[in-house]
Write a protein that holds these residues in place. Structure first.
Motif, mmCIF file in Angstrom:
data_model
loop_
_atom_site.group_PDB
_atom_site.id
_atom_site.type_symbol
_atom_site.label_atom_id
_atom_site.label_comp_id
_atom_site.label_asym_id
_atom_site.label_seq_id
_atom_site.Cartn_x
_atom_site.Cartn_y
_atom_site.Cartn_z
ATOM 1 N N LEU A 48 0.766 -1.286 -0.082
ATOM 2 C CA LEU A 48 -0.225 -0.070 0.073
ATOM 3 C C LEU A 48 0.759 1.316 -0.009
ATOM 4 C CD1 LEU A 48 -2.694 -1.202 2.704
ATOM 5 C CD2 LEU A 48 -2.963 -1.093 0.078
ATOM 6 N N TYR A 81 -4.977 -8.654 5.406
ATOM 7 C CA TYR A 81 -4.597 -7.603 6.079
ATOM 8 C C TYR A 81 -5.909 -6.816 6.907
ATOM 9 C CZ TYR A 81 -2.387 -3.001 6.878
ATOM 10 O OH TYR A 81 -1.680 -2.004 7.310
ATOM 11 N N PHE A 83 -7.155 -4.090 9.716
ATOM 12 C CA PHE A 83 -6.892 -2.923 9.775
ATOM 13 C C PHE A 83 -7.584 -2.664 11.212
ATOM 14 C CE2 PHE A 83 -6.780 -2.723 5.424
ATOM 15 C CZ PHE A 83 -5.858 -1.721 5.014
ATOM 16 N N PHE A 86 -13.133 0.025 10.518
ATOM 17 C CA PHE A 86 -13.712 0.552 9.568
ATOM 18 C C PHE A 86 -13.400 0.024 8.284
ATOM 19 C CE2 PHE A 86 -14.311 3.781 12.972
ATOM 20 C CZ PHE A 86 -15.618 3.588 13.625
ATOM 21 N N THR A 87 -13.139 -1.193 8.156
ATOM 22 C CA THR A 87 -12.719 -1.494 6.778
ATOM 23 C C THR A 87 -13.709 -2.577 6.023
ATOM 24 O OG1 THR A 87 -11.071 -3.270 7.631
ATOM 25 C CG2 THR A 87 -10.143 -0.695 7.305
ATOM 26 N N PHE A 89 -16.699 -3.822 4.217
ATOM 27 C CA PHE A 89 -17.657 -3.094 2.945
ATOM 28 C C PHE A 89 -19.042 -2.710 3.678
ATOM 29 C CE2 PHE A 89 -14.550 -5.597 0.719
ATOM 30 C CZ PHE A 89 -13.704 -4.457 0.666
ATOM 31 N N ARG B 117 -9.580 3.682 3.171
ATOM 32 C CA ARG B 117 -9.276 2.302 3.631
ATOM 33 C C ARG B 117 -10.017 1.225 3.126
ATOM 34 N NH1 ARG B 117 -9.343 4.126 9.792
ATOM 35 N NH2 ARG B 117 -11.237 4.998 9.001
ATOM 36 N N LEU B 118 -11.221 1.521 2.636
ATOM 37 C CA LEU B 118 -11.941 0.447 2.050
ATOM 38 C C LEU B 118 -11.451 0.204 0.765
ATOM 39 C CD1 LEU B 118 -15.647 1.723 2.184
ATOM 40 C CD2 LEU B 118 -14.332 -0.018 3.721
ATOM 41 N N GLU B 120 -8.221 0.470 0.133
ATOM 42 C CA GLU B 120 -7.151 -0.280 0.228
ATOM 43 C C GLU B 120 -7.215 -1.722 0.505
ATOM 44 O OE1 GLU B 120 -5.017 1.957 3.235
ATOM 45 O OE2 GLU B 120 -3.866 3.098 1.935
ATOM 46 N N THR B 121 -8.371 -2.079 1.449
ATOM 47 C CA THR B 121 -8.791 -3.336 1.694
ATOM 48 C C THR B 121 -9.200 -4.000 0.490
ATOM 49 O OG1 THR B 121 -9.688 -2.708 3.989
ATOM 50 C CG2 THR B 121 -10.557 -4.564 2.982
#
Lengths: 238, 222
Positions: A48, A81, A83, A86-87, A89, B117-118, B120-121
């Motif tokens: 990233l 990964y 985090f 809040f990742t 969808f 970040r979405l 990136e995910t």
């Protein structure tokens, strides 16, 4: 296949310069103060963020080599990964989030059950608790059958009870995963509980002294003996 | 009995150009919102240009570009054997250029609201930028898509200068409501002008009500 990381990166206040290795089946914890460069390291491993210089490889598979101008984008690295938060969808249900990148769609149900989130399958991420969301995120990462698992402060936004529970679950899960796991945390106790190897990063460098200071606090008796690493964990230095 | 054909033509033009415009504007906006490339600022200013140009200026250049010797008009003529100027397809293309910023702005606002970040995910989970566009960006920008569609539609419904330049006023083909109103007034046929104007007012008002409603409660993820 071990994960090999060497990187240097100029940051505003210091230069990040680390060499790390993580073998399959082992969990390497990166600890250290905020802003020490821990997240920069995992972001580089994930693809990233591109470091200034270095080398990242999983066994024979080179992901990054600044000398040979090799840079594999994140989608080609095959990793998981998780985090901090809040990742997931927001437009997808829990089940569809887990299935998003599932290699084998039949495993989705199995993963939902394994993480105890089967009953939430039809809910959306906004409708479940923080702890549940992190379980879903872990299941989502594992569904893609990653070759490396990166955990970037996955539990730090959770309340203490939930955090303890998820730590215990991860500890159990870890035994069944035969892949290199890098776990970033500022919680040394979490690192002690989960990690096979602990590395402290301070101002961009591997640091013994930082770890010592904290272990002296946590285990004053053990610290008296020498380097201060009082548990069965060993700091890994190449 | 009033002649509704200009109104129906306006509705048809608005619908067709809005649909095609969204299909093209969404990926363009994605590149503008997330892409890093040289000359991005130039492209951005170019996209916004129809907002500030007089429709006659835009219409004049479109007349050249869509004409038989123009870039788009020439290619079109070579492929189809038909001219673009003074045709329905010609005014569809002209309307798309004119409404482009009205579609790009709400889309961009919606895309930029999506947590990076979405994306990136999505990348870490194996999505190429294109897959992420379809699987993550578009579904989380539905509000922006609707707003873009409504604005482009409403803007095209009221368009006058550009269409007159590129399409003229051919009944059933390019004589849209706004042009028909102008001609009614010129011919002192106030009764017809009145009816058609009122119809446009009502349609535009309903469209704006829809926008307000969507902005208030009906939004989703954007």
């Amino acid at each position: 296949m071990g994960l090999e990381i060497k990187l240097t990166q100029k940051l505003p206040n210091y230069e990040l310069d680390v060499v790390l290795r993580c073998e399959p089946g082992r969990l390497l914890a990166l600890v250290g103060p905020s802003g020490a460069g821990k997240t920069t390291i995992v972001r580089a491993v994930a693809g990233l963020a591109k470091p200034d210089q270095g080398f990242i490889a999983l066994g024979p598979e080179v992901w990054y080599d600044s000398k040979a101008s090799i840079w594999l984008p994140p989608q080609k690295r095959g990793l998981g990964y998780v985090f901090q938060e809040f990742t997931l969808f927001p437009h997808l249900t829990v089940e569809k989030n887990v299935a998003f990148a599932a290699v084998d769609k039949r495993r989705v149900g199995e993963l939902l059950a394994m993480f105890g989130i089967g009953e939430l399958a039809a809910r959306r991420p906004q409708e479940i608790s923080g702890g549940e969301r992190q379980r879903v995120a872990l299941a989502q990462a594992l569904a893609r059958e990653p070759k490396v698992l990166l955990l970037d402060e996955p539990f730090s936004a959770l309340d203490i009870a939930t955090r303890k529970q998820l730590q215990a679950e991860l500890k159990e899960l870890k035994a069944s995963l035969n892949l290199p796991i890098i776990h970033v945390t500022h919680d040394l106790q979490e690192a002690m509980l989960l990690a096979d190897d602990i590395v402290a990063i301070e101002a961009g460098r591997l640091s013994h002294s930082w770890l010592d200071r904290f272990l002296v606090h946590a285990h004053p008796a053990g610290a008296a003996g020498g380097r201060g690493v009082s548990s069965d964990k060993r700091t890994f230095l190449p | 009995m009033m002649d509704f054909s200009p109104l129906i033509l306006s509705l048809r033009l608005s619908m067709v150009s809005t649909v095609i415009l969204l299909v093209l504007a969404a990926p363009l906006t994605y590149v503008l919102a997330y892409g890093r490339f040289r000359g991005k600022i130039l492209v951005e200013a170019l996209v916004g240009l129809p907002l500030v140009l007089p429709p006659t200026v835009l219409g004049f250049y479109l007349l050249l570009v869509l004409g038989p010797d123009g870039m788009i008009g020439g290619i079109w003529q070579a492929i189809s054997g038909q001219p673009l100027l003074f045709t329905f397809i010609g005014i569809v293309i002209a309307s798309m250029f004119h409404s482009l910023p009205y579609a790009v702005q709400p889309l961009r606002a919606a895309f930029e609201k999506i947590d990076p970040r979405l994306l990136e995910t999505a990348a870490v989970l194996g999505c190429s930028p294109m897959a992420a566009f379809f699987r993550v960006v578009l579904p989380n920008a539905r509000g922006g898509l609707v707003a873009a569609a409504v604005l482009a539609f409403a803007h095209t419904m009221g368009e006058f200068g550009v269409i007159l330049m590129v399409g003229g006023s051919i009944p059933g083909k390019t004589r849209v409501a706004s042009i028909a109103i102008y001609e009614y007034v010129e011919a002192l046929r106030y009764h017809e002008a009145w009816q058609l104007s009122l119809a446009l007012v009502v349609i535009s008002y309903v469209v704006l009500l829809l926008v307000s409603y969507l902005n208030r409660g009906g939004r989703y993820g954007a």
